[in-house]
Design an enzyme around this catalytic site. Structure first.
Site, PDB file in Angstrom:
ATOM      1  N   ASN A 105       2.151   6.093 -10.193  1.00 23.18           N
ATOM      2  CA  ASN A 105       0.925   5.973 -10.985  1.00 23.18           C
ATOM      3  C   ASN A 105      -0.297   5.600 -10.138  1.00 23.18           C
ATOM      4  OD1 ASN A 105      -0.689   5.128 -13.566  1.00 23.18           O
ATOM      5  ND2 ASN A 105      -0.631   3.295 -12.275  1.00 23.18           N
ATOM      6  N   SER A 136      -3.254  14.598 -13.473  1.00 21.20           N
ATOM      7  CA  SER A 136      -4.459  14.524 -14.314  1.00 21.20           C
ATOM      8  C   SER A 136      -4.771  15.925 -14.835  1.00 21.20           C
ATOM      9  CB  SER A 136      -5.644  14.029 -13.468  1.00 21.20           C
ATOM     10  OG  SER A 136      -6.859  14.282 -14.145  1.00 21.20           O
ATOM     11  N   ASP A 163       0.875  -1.173   0.000  1.00 20.95           N
ATOM     12  CA  ASP A 163       0.000   0.000   0.000  1.00 20.95           C
ATOM     13  C   ASP A 163       0.914   1.224   0.000  1.00 20.95           C
ATOM     14  OD1 ASP A 163      -1.602   2.159   0.537  1.00 20.95           O
ATOM     15  OD2 ASP A 163      -2.721   1.178   2.160  1.00 20.95           O
ATOM     16  N   TYR A 191     -10.128  14.780  -5.554  1.00 19.29           N
ATOM     17  CA  TYR A 191      -9.207  14.243  -6.571  1.00 19.29           C
ATOM     18  C   TYR A 191      -8.403  15.379  -7.228  1.00 19.29           C
ATOM     19  CZ  TYR A 191      -7.865  11.543 -10.775  1.00 19.29           C
ATOM     20  OH  TYR A 191      -7.180  10.918 -11.806  1.00 19.29           O
TER      21      TYR A 191
HETATM   22  P1  NAP Z   1      -7.035   1.806 -12.320  1.00 19.03           P
HETATM   23  O1  NAP Z   1      -7.284   1.093 -13.605  1.00 19.03           O
HETATM   24  O2  NAP Z   1      -8.127   1.924 -11.328  1.00 19.03           O
HETATM   25  O3  NAP Z   1      -5.731   1.145 -11.620  1.00 19.03           O
HETATM   26  C1  NAP Z   1      -5.280   1.642 -10.396  1.00 19.03           C
HETATM   27  C2  NAP Z   1      -4.006   0.950 -10.003  1.00 19.03           C
HETATM   28  O4  NAP Z   1      -3.531   1.550  -8.783  1.00 19.03           O
HETATM   29  C3  NAP Z   1      -4.171  -0.533  -9.719  1.00 19.03           C
HETATM   30  O5  NAP Z   1      -2.998  -1.205 -10.136  1.00 19.03           O
HETATM   31  C4  NAP Z   1      -4.294  -0.593  -8.188  1.00 19.03           C
HETATM   32  O6  NAP Z   1      -3.863  -1.829  -7.617  1.00 19.03           O
HETATM   33  C5  NAP Z   1      -3.326   0.529  -7.824  1.00 19.03           C
HETATM   34  N1  NAP Z   1      -3.519   1.081  -6.476  1.00 19.03           N
HETATM   35  C6  NAP Z   1      -4.601   1.736  -5.981  1.00 19.03           C
HETATM   36  N2  NAP Z   1      -4.391   2.099  -4.694  1.00 19.03           N
HETATM   37  C7  NAP Z   1      -3.147   1.667  -4.374  1.00 19.03           C
HETATM   38  C8  NAP Z   1      -2.349   1.730  -3.204  1.00 19.03           C
HETATM   39  N3  NAP Z   1      -2.795   2.327  -2.074  1.00 19.03           N
HETATM   40  N4  NAP Z   1      -1.116   1.152  -3.223  1.00 19.03           N
HETATM   41  C9  NAP Z   1      -0.654   0.538  -4.345  1.00 19.03           C
HETATM   42  N5  NAP Z   1      -1.353   0.463  -5.490  1.00 19.03           N
HETATM   43  C10 NAP Z   1      -2.592   1.018  -5.502  1.00 19.03           C
HETATM   44  O7  NAP Z   1      -6.566   3.325 -12.589  1.00 19.03           O
HETATM   45  P2  NAP Z   1      -6.039   4.021 -13.951  1.00 19.03           P
HETATM   46  O8  NAP Z   1      -7.209   4.595 -14.651  1.00 19.03           O
HETATM   47  O9  NAP Z   1      -5.115   3.135 -14.656  1.00 19.03           O
HETATM   48  O10 NAP Z   1      -5.253   5.272 -13.315  1.00 19.03           O
HETATM   49  C11 NAP Z   1      -3.851   5.247 -13.099  1.00 19.03           C
HETATM   50  C12 NAP Z   1      -3.402   6.660 -12.725  1.00 19.03           C
HETATM   51  O11 NAP Z   1      -3.742   7.566 -13.774  1.00 19.03           O
HETATM   52  C13 NAP Z   1      -4.085   7.203 -11.463  1.00 19.03           C
HETATM   53  O12 NAP Z   1      -3.168   7.980 -10.723  1.00 19.03           O
HETATM   54  C14 NAP Z   1      -5.180   8.088 -12.028  1.00 19.03           C
HETATM   55  O13 NAP Z   1      -5.548   9.099 -11.126  1.00 19.03           O
HETATM   56  C15 NAP Z   1      -4.487   8.646 -13.252  1.00 19.03           C
HETATM   57  N6  NAP Z   1      -5.408   9.147 -14.266  1.00 19.03           N
HETATM   58  C16 NAP Z   1      -6.313   8.307 -14.849  1.00 19.03           C
HETATM   59  C17 NAP Z   1      -7.163   8.826 -15.823  1.00 19.03           C
HETATM   60  C18 NAP Z   1      -8.180   7.961 -16.518  1.00 19.03           C
HETATM   61  O14 NAP Z   1      -8.980   8.512 -17.293  1.00 19.03           O
HETATM   62  N7  NAP Z   1      -8.190   6.651 -16.324  1.00 19.03           N
HETATM   63  C19 NAP Z   1      -7.095  10.179 -16.170  1.00 19.03           C
HETATM   64  C20 NAP Z   1      -6.167  10.987 -15.549  1.00 19.03           C
HETATM   65  C21 NAP Z   1      -5.314  10.463 -14.600  1.00 19.03           C
HETATM   66  P3  NAP Z   1      -4.956  -3.010  -7.285  1.00 19.03           P
HETATM   67  O15 NAP Z   1      -5.537  -3.444  -8.605  1.00 19.03           O
HETATM   68  O16 NAP Z   1      -4.149  -4.084  -6.637  1.00 19.03           O
HETATM   69  O17 NAP Z   1      -5.982  -2.396  -6.390  1.00 19.03           O
END
Ligand code: NAP
Length: 248
Positions: A91, A143, A64, A156
């Site tokens: 990330n 973001s 975590d 956020y």
């Molecule tokens: P996602 O598909 O929900 O994946 C999140 C990842 O973070 C998973 O591998 C999860 O692990 C891990 N995680 C969450 N909490 C954690 C913790 N406390 N310690 C370690 N690992 C943790 O998210 P995503 O869309 O790929 O987003 C990735 C990043 O891009 C984030 O920072 C998000 O804010 C940013 N972002 C995303 C978007 C978008 O449109 N998707 C846009 C802008 C920015 P588990 O699976 O094991 O829980």
């Protein structure tokens, strides 16, 4: 020779979504990748298996990253296995969206500890290892919401804006030690995080994207590889927006 031959990279939340694409891209370019995850061990193992099936090297490490002790152990373990760290990608991130009148203090806290505190904790550990080598690259995933704001995401947006300030401050601190620190601000990217958004919200988002499509995790991964590489050796303290032109 590949871009990251001999390099070790740690990707927090590197098991799913954007993090998985980053892990795969860095590995494809020759890096040995530590795939961090929180709960979903299967997703992390799948990512590691995909890397090794392509001839790369990777290890999944659970931690975590919002917890200081677990982050300390994660970096100790990484050091024990690989001895060094050349690239850190912060990330891991979550959302807990709501209008402010409905949002609970706990929703603010967990988003801040997961998105911003984790980034600070991992930067601190990585800085120690990279400063010693007088080399390294840190990339923090923020973001467009941290730049432009978004109704329903006060928690956020504040955490992501914080990452931009952290990135600039740390870039100034570490530049004299040969370590670069940059951020990437994705727009709307198709992952589990955006899968539950209503069709109305997705439609409105699409209309606001000049390039006319949602981002793919690979779009972000390519930008990470660029910033981590020697092609970006004169770039530090920057936030690269990767959003199909949505915020400009
Ligand atoms: P996602 O598909 O929900 O994946 C999140 C990842 O973070 C998973 O591998 C999860 O692990 C891990 N995680 C969450 N909490 C954690 C913790 N406390 N310690 C370690 N690992 C943790 O998210 P995503 O869309 O790929 O987003 C990735 C990043 O891009 C984030 O920072 C998000 O804010 C940013 N972002 C995303 C978007 C978008 O449109 N998707 C846009 C802008 C920015 P588990 O699976 O094991 O829980």
């Amino acid at each position: 020779m590949t871009l990251f031959e001999g390099n070790v990279a740690l990707v927090t939340g590197g098991s799913r979504g954007i993090g998985r694409a980053i892990s795969l891209e860095l590995a494809a370019q020759g890096a040995t990748v530590i795939v961090n995850y929180l709960n979903n061990a299967q997703a992390a193992e799948d990512t590691v298996a995909a890397i090794t099936a392509s001839g790369g090297e990777a290890t999944a490490l659970q931690a975590d990253v919002s917890d200081a002790n677990q982050v300390n152990s994660l970096f100790k373990e990484a050091k024990t296995i690989y001895g060094a760290l050349d690239i850190l990608v912060n990330n891991a991130g979550i959302t807990r969206d709501n209008i402010i009148m409905m949002m609970k203090p706990g929703d603010f806290d967990i988003v801040h500890t997961t998105n911003l505190r984790s980034c600070w904790l991992c930067c601190k550990e990585a800085a120690r290892m990279m400063m010693r080598k007088r080399a390294g690259s840190i990339i923090n995933i923020t973001s467009v919401v941290g730049i432009a704001g978004n109704g329903g995401q006060t928690n956020y947006a504040a955490s992501k804006a914080g990452i931009i300030g952290l990135t600039k401050s740390l870039a100034k601190e570490l530049a004299p030690r040969g370590v670069r620190v940059n951020a990437i601000a994705p727009g709307f990217v198709e992952t589990d995080m955006t899968a539950d958004l209503s069709d109305d919200l997705k439609g409105a988002a699409l209309e606001a994207i000049p390039l006319g499509r949602m981002g793919a995790p690979e779009d972000i991964a390519k930008a990470v590889a660029f910033l981590a590489s020697s092609h970006a050796s004169y770039i530090t303290g920057q936030t690269l927006v990767v959003d199909g032109g949505m915020v400009m």
